[in-house]
Motif scaffolding. Structure first.
Motif, PDB file in Angstrom:
ATOM      1  N   LYS A  77     -48.241  86.069 -66.153  1.00 15.71           N
ATOM      2  CA  LYS A  77     -49.617  85.616 -66.397  1.00 15.71           C
ATOM      3  C   LYS A  77     -50.482  86.693 -67.036  1.00 15.71           C
ATOM      4  N   THR A  78     -50.191  87.965 -66.723  1.00 15.41           N
ATOM      5  CA  THR A  78     -50.994  89.057 -67.278  1.00 15.41           C
ATOM      6  C   THR A  78     -50.079  90.111 -67.895  1.00 15.41           C
ATOM      7  N   ARG A  79     -50.651  90.896 -68.783  1.00 19.52           N
ATOM      8  CA  ARG A  79     -49.870  91.962 -69.416  1.00 19.52           C
ATOM      9  C   ARG A  79     -49.456  93.011 -68.373  1.00 19.52           C
ATOM     10  N   THR A  80     -50.329  93.280 -67.410  1.00 21.90           N
ATOM     11  CA  THR A  80     -50.018  94.254 -66.362  1.00 21.90           C
ATOM     12  C   THR A  80     -48.804  93.813 -65.557  1.00 21.90           C
ATOM     13  N   GLU A  81     -48.749  92.526 -65.205  1.00 23.51           N
ATOM     14  CA  GLU A  81     -47.587  92.001 -64.482  1.00 23.51           C
ATOM     15  C   GLU A  81     -46.329  92.137 -65.332  1.00 23.51           C
ATOM     16  N   ALA A  82     -46.448  91.878 -66.616  1.00 20.94           N
ATOM     17  CA  ALA A  82     -45.296  91.981 -67.521  1.00 20.94           C
ATOM     18  C   ALA A  82     -44.797  93.422 -67.597  1.00 20.94           C
ATOM     19  N   GLU A  83     -45.716  94.373 -67.684  1.00 25.12           N
ATOM     20  CA  GLU A  83     -45.325  95.787 -67.737  1.00 25.12           C
ATOM     21  C   GLU A  83     -44.617  96.210 -66.456  1.00 25.12           C
ATOM     22  N   THR A  84     -45.139  95.789 -65.324  1.00 26.30           N
ATOM     23  CA  THR A  84     -44.520  96.105 -64.039  1.00 26.30           C
ATOM     24  C   THR A  84     -43.149  95.445 -63.938  1.00 26.30           C
ATOM     25  N   GLY A  85     -43.077  94.186 -64.315  1.00 26.79           N
ATOM     26  CA  GLY A  85     -41.813  93.453 -64.263  1.00 26.79           C
ATOM     27  C   GLY A  85     -40.750  94.058 -65.154  1.00 26.79           C
ATOM     28  N   MET A  86     -41.149  94.487 -66.348  1.00 33.71           N
ATOM     29  CA  MET A  86     -40.202  95.061 -67.297  1.00 33.71           C
ATOM     30  C   MET A  86     -39.558  96.327 -66.733  1.00 33.71           C
ATOM     31  N   LYS A  87     -40.314  97.115 -65.978  1.00 35.52           N
ATOM     32  CA  LYS A  87     -39.783  98.348 -65.386  1.00 35.52           C
ATOM     33  C   LYS A  87     -38.682  98.070 -64.374  1.00 35.52           C
ATOM     34  N   SER A  88     -38.685  96.891 -63.773  1.00 39.95           N
ATOM     35  CA  SER A  88     -37.683  96.575 -62.759  1.00 39.95           C
ATOM     36  C   SER A  88     -36.485  95.786 -63.308  1.00 39.95           C
ATOM     37  N   MET A  89     -36.517  95.472 -64.590  1.00 37.70           N
ATOM     38  CA  MET A  89     -35.407  94.716 -65.195  1.00 37.70           C
ATOM     39  C   MET A  89     -34.332  95.684 -65.662  1.00 37.70           C
ATOM     40  N   LYS A  90     -33.155  95.550 -65.077  1.00 36.86           N
ATOM     41  CA  LYS A  90     -32.058  96.472 -65.365  1.00 36.86           C
ATOM     42  C   LYS A  90     -31.734  96.568 -66.848  1.00 36.86           C
ATOM     43  N   VAL A  91     -31.695  95.439 -67.533  1.00 37.76           N
ATOM     44  CA  VAL A  91     -31.352  95.446 -68.950  1.00 37.76           C
ATOM     45  C   VAL A  91     -32.377  96.208 -69.782  1.00 37.76           C
ATOM     46  N   CYS A  92     -33.602  96.335 -69.293  1.00 36.60           N
ATOM     47  CA  CYS A  92     -34.661  97.049 -70.018  1.00 36.60           C
ATOM     48  C   CYS A  92     -34.701  98.526 -69.676  1.00 36.60           C
ATOM     49  N   THR A  93     -34.083  98.919 -68.583  1.00 31.97           N
ATOM     50  CA  THR A  93     -34.160 100.331 -68.176  1.00 31.97           C
ATOM     51  C   THR A  93     -32.883 101.097 -68.492  1.00 31.97           C
ATOM     52  N   ASP A  94     -31.856 100.415 -68.969  1.00 32.59           N
ATOM     53  CA  ASP A  94     -30.603 101.112 -69.312  1.00 32.59           C
ATOM     54  C   ASP A  94     -30.737 101.877 -70.608  1.00 32.59           C
TER      55      ASP A  94
END
Length: 56
Positions: A39-56
């Motif tokens: 719903k918000t960009r802040t939530e998206a930024e936080t969510g992206m940090k916890s996605m394994k495919v994005c942190t590899d």
């Protein structure tokens, strides 16, 4: 009365394998990662940090 709520998508580029946040539906060159709709960009930024495919 129609509401137009902005959604943010965490997407991964098929070529570069990089994740980004966009505010419109993904194109054919990108795919939404996991449940990467927020719903918000802040939530998206936080969510992206916890996605394994994005942190590899």
């Amino acid at each position: 009365m129609t509401q137009t709520a902005t959604e943010y998508y965490v997407v991964r580029d098929a070529t570069t394998k990089k994740c980004t946040i966009v505010d419109r539906e993904p194109t054919t060159t990108t795919t939404v990662v996991d449940n990467g709709i927020f719903k918000t960009r802040t939530e998206a930024e936080t969510g992206m940090k916890s996605m394994k495919v994005c942190t590899d």
